[in-house]
Design an enzyme around this catalytic site. Structure first.
Site, mmCIF file in Angstrom:
data_model
loop_
_atom_site.group_PDB
_atom_site.id
_atom_site.type_symbol
_atom_site.label_atom_id
_atom_site.label_comp_id
_atom_site.label_asym_id
_atom_site.label_seq_id
_atom_site.Cartn_x
_atom_site.Cartn_y
_atom_site.Cartn_z
ATOM 1 N N TYR A 68 -10.558 1.425 -1.353
ATOM 2 C CA TYR A 68 -9.129 1.297 -1.014
ATOM 3 C C TYR A 68 -8.642 2.578 -0.379
ATOM 4 O O TYR A 68 -9.049 3.643 -0.801
ATOM 5 C CB TYR A 68 -8.304 1.022 -2.284
ATOM 6 C CG TYR A 68 -8.404 -0.393 -2.792
ATOM 7 C CD1 TYR A 68 -7.902 -1.455 -2.060
ATOM 8 C CD2 TYR A 68 -8.989 -0.666 -4.022
ATOM 9 C CE1 TYR A 68 -7.980 -2.756 -2.536
ATOM 10 C CE2 TYR A 68 -9.073 -1.969 -4.510
ATOM 11 C CZ TYR A 68 -8.565 -3.003 -3.756
ATOM 12 O OH TYR A 68 -8.647 -4.281 -4.233
ATOM 13 N N CYS A 73 -4.618 -5.839 6.293
ATOM 14 C CA CYS A 73 -3.856 -7.061 6.075
ATOM 15 C C CYS A 73 -4.076 -8.054 7.222
ATOM 16 O O CYS A 73 -4.413 -7.670 8.339
ATOM 17 C CB CYS A 73 -2.369 -6.744 5.982
ATOM 18 S SG CYS A 73 -1.914 -5.668 4.620
ATOM 19 N N GLU A 75 -1.857 -9.768 8.896
ATOM 20 C CA GLU A 75 -0.906 -9.598 9.986
ATOM 21 C C GLU A 75 -1.389 -8.549 10.983
ATOM 22 O O GLU A 75 -1.377 -8.754 12.194
ATOM 23 C CB GLU A 75 0.473 -9.191 9.447
ATOM 24 C CG GLU A 75 1.103 -10.218 8.528
ATOM 25 C CD GLU A 75 0.785 -10.024 7.054
ATOM 26 O OE1 GLU A 75 -0.390 -9.723 6.714
ATOM 27 O OE2 GLU A 75 1.711 -10.181 6.239
ATOM 28 N N CYS A 112 4.030 -7.165 4.137
ATOM 29 C CA CYS A 112 4.225 -5.886 3.440
ATOM 30 C C CYS A 112 4.902 -4.889 4.390
ATOM 31 O O CYS A 112 5.051 -5.143 5.592
ATOM 32 C CB CYS A 112 2.882 -5.346 2.944
ATOM 33 S SG CYS A 112 1.811 -4.683 4.243
#
Length: 160
Positions: A68, A73, A75, A112
Site C-alpha cells: 500500500y 482506483c 476511476e 474517493c
C-alpha cells in the site's frame, strides 16, 4: 467578511432501470469490469466506464497491491488510460459502481478524494464538465453533472 454559500445539485435515480438507455449501457460496462477488479486485500471491487466524445468506451477496475498505496482506483485507471489512448478526445460521462465481498453495498458510493482530484484535472483540461453516475452494487444511482458538485473547492493548475 463575506459569507459564501456553496450548493451541490445531484439527481438521484431509484435504480439503474430509471437511467437513460445510453447511461444504463455504460453502467453495465462498469458492472462487468468491476468483476475483474484485483482486490484481494480490501475485497472491495470498483468498476468505471467512461464514454468519450468519439463514442469509444474506456473501462477500468481497481488494482490493489500488497505494498500500500501502490494500487490504483478504478476511476484513475480508466481516466488515465482514456487520456493515454485518446489524449485529444473529451470525456462525456463516467459510470462508477462498487461492491464489497463482505457485505451488500446498496447505497451510492462516490469517488474517493484522490479520484475526484484526478477527474477535476480532466474537466479543467477539456473545459467541459464530465457527467458522473455512481452506485453501489445495487439500488439508487446518483448523477452529478460535473465533478465540481463533488469537489467544489478543487485544487487547480491556475495556482501553479
Amino acid at each position: 467578511m463575506k459569507e459564501v454559500k456553496i450548493e451541490t445539485r445531484l439527481e438521484v435515480y431509484e435504480d439503474i432501470s430509471e437511467l437513460p438507455v445510453q447511461v444504463q449501457s455504460l453502467m453495465k460496462k462498469a458492472v462487468e469490469v468491476r468483476e475483474a477488479a484485483y482486490a484481494p486485500y480490501s475485497k472491495f471491487n470498483v468498476g468505471a466506464a467512461i464514454l468519450l466524445e468519439n463514442d469509444e468506451i474506456i473501462v477500468g477496475s481497481n488494482q490493489e497491491n500488497a505494498s500500500y498505496p501502490s494500487g490504483l482506483c478504478a476511476e484513475r485507471t480508466a481516466i488515465y488510460y482514456a487520456n493515454a489512448k485518446f489524449p485529444n478526445v473529451n470525456m462525456r460521462m463516467m459510470a462508477l459502481t462498487a461492491s464489497s465481498r463482505n457485505k451488500v453495498t446498496d447505497k451510492p458510493i462516490a469517488p474517493c478524494g484522490a479520484c475526484r482530484q484526478a477527474i477535476a484535472e480532466y474537466e479543467i483540461k477539456q473545459q467541459k464538465p464530465i457527467e458522473i453516475y455512481f452506485m453501489g452494487a445495487k439500488g439508487k444511482v446518483v448523477k452529478s453533472g460535473s465533478l465540481a458538485n463533488l469537489l467544489p473547492l478543487l485544487f487547480e493548475n491556475s495556482v501553479l
